[in-house]
Design a protein around this motif. Structure first.
Motif, short mmCIF file in Angstrom:
data_model
loop_
_atom_site.label_atom_id
_atom_site.label_comp_id
_atom_site.label_asym_id
_atom_site.label_seq_id
_atom_site.Cartn_x
_atom_site.Cartn_y
_atom_site.Cartn_z
N PRO A 97 2.03 -11.35 -5.77
CA PRO A 97 3.20 -10.55 -5.36
C PRO A 97 3.86 -10.32 -6.73
O PRO A 97 4.19 -11.36 -7.53
CB PRO A 97 3.72 -11.15 -4.57
N TYR A 132 -5.78 -4.06 -0.81
CA TYR A 132 -4.66 -4.76 -1.03
C TYR A 132 -3.44 -4.44 0.05
O TYR A 132 -2.69 -5.17 0.47
CB TYR A 132 -4.06 -4.96 -2.33
N TYR A 137 0.60 -6.03 0.50
CA TYR A 137 0.88 -5.56 -0.94
C TYR A 137 1.49 -4.10 -0.40
O TYR A 137 0.96 -3.30 0.19
CB TYR A 137 -0.21 -5.49 -1.66
#
Length: 159
Positions: A97, A132, A137
């Motif tokens: 992250p 992702y 994400y």
């Protein structure tokens, strides 16, 4: 920019700024600003130096111009001719992250061979998003990312 992308300065001719005079550094930035002006609503204060090279002269010049030098922490080496699968493997080992992932649209290889395919980077982006996004994400602009946390110093990038 009209589609929500953020444009920032990376110099006009991609020189190693550590080997340039301050006046040349400023000219590189100003030339690019002139090109970007019709495309962006407001001046972006961000700058990514070519090759990640930013000595004290480069840093001071940008500070005086009101610029923030920003680097990346994940380099997929997409300019080097790696396959999309190889780059996805690299990303799997480094993704986290808040990561800033460095990718290029195309560039000549250091050994003078033809430029890496732009299509590989396009395919890479598609695979990154498909892989992702379901993991939670979110992909945001640099301005958005910087509102989410405190930037960390990266002294290892200042060469």
């Amino acid at each position: 920019a009209d589609q929500g992308h953020e444009l920032a300065n990376h110099t006009f001719s991609h020189p190693d700024l550590n080997r340039r005079l301050r006046s040349e550094i400023e000219r590189e930035v100003q030339q690019t600003d002139t090109l970007l002006a019709p495309l962006v609503k407001s001046s972006q204060p961000y700058f990514r130096p070519p090759y990640g090279h930013a000595n004290l002269v480069v840093m001071q010049a940008h500070k005086d111009m009101g610029r923030h030098i920003l680097f990346w922490d994940v380099d997929l080496l997409d300019w080097s001719g790696l396959s999309v699968a190889q780059m996805m493997t690299m990303l799997a080992k480094q993704a986290h992250p808040g990561a800033i992932v460095l990718m290029h649209d195309a560039s000549p290889s250091p050994d003078g061979s033809p430029p890496a395919s732009r299509q590989k980077t396009v395919e890479l982006v598609k695979q990154i998003l498909a892989t992702y996004t379901p993991q939670g994400y979110r992909f945001v602009t640099l301005s958005e990312l910087l509102t989410l946390g405190t930037p960390q110093a990266s002294p290892s990038f200042c060469r």
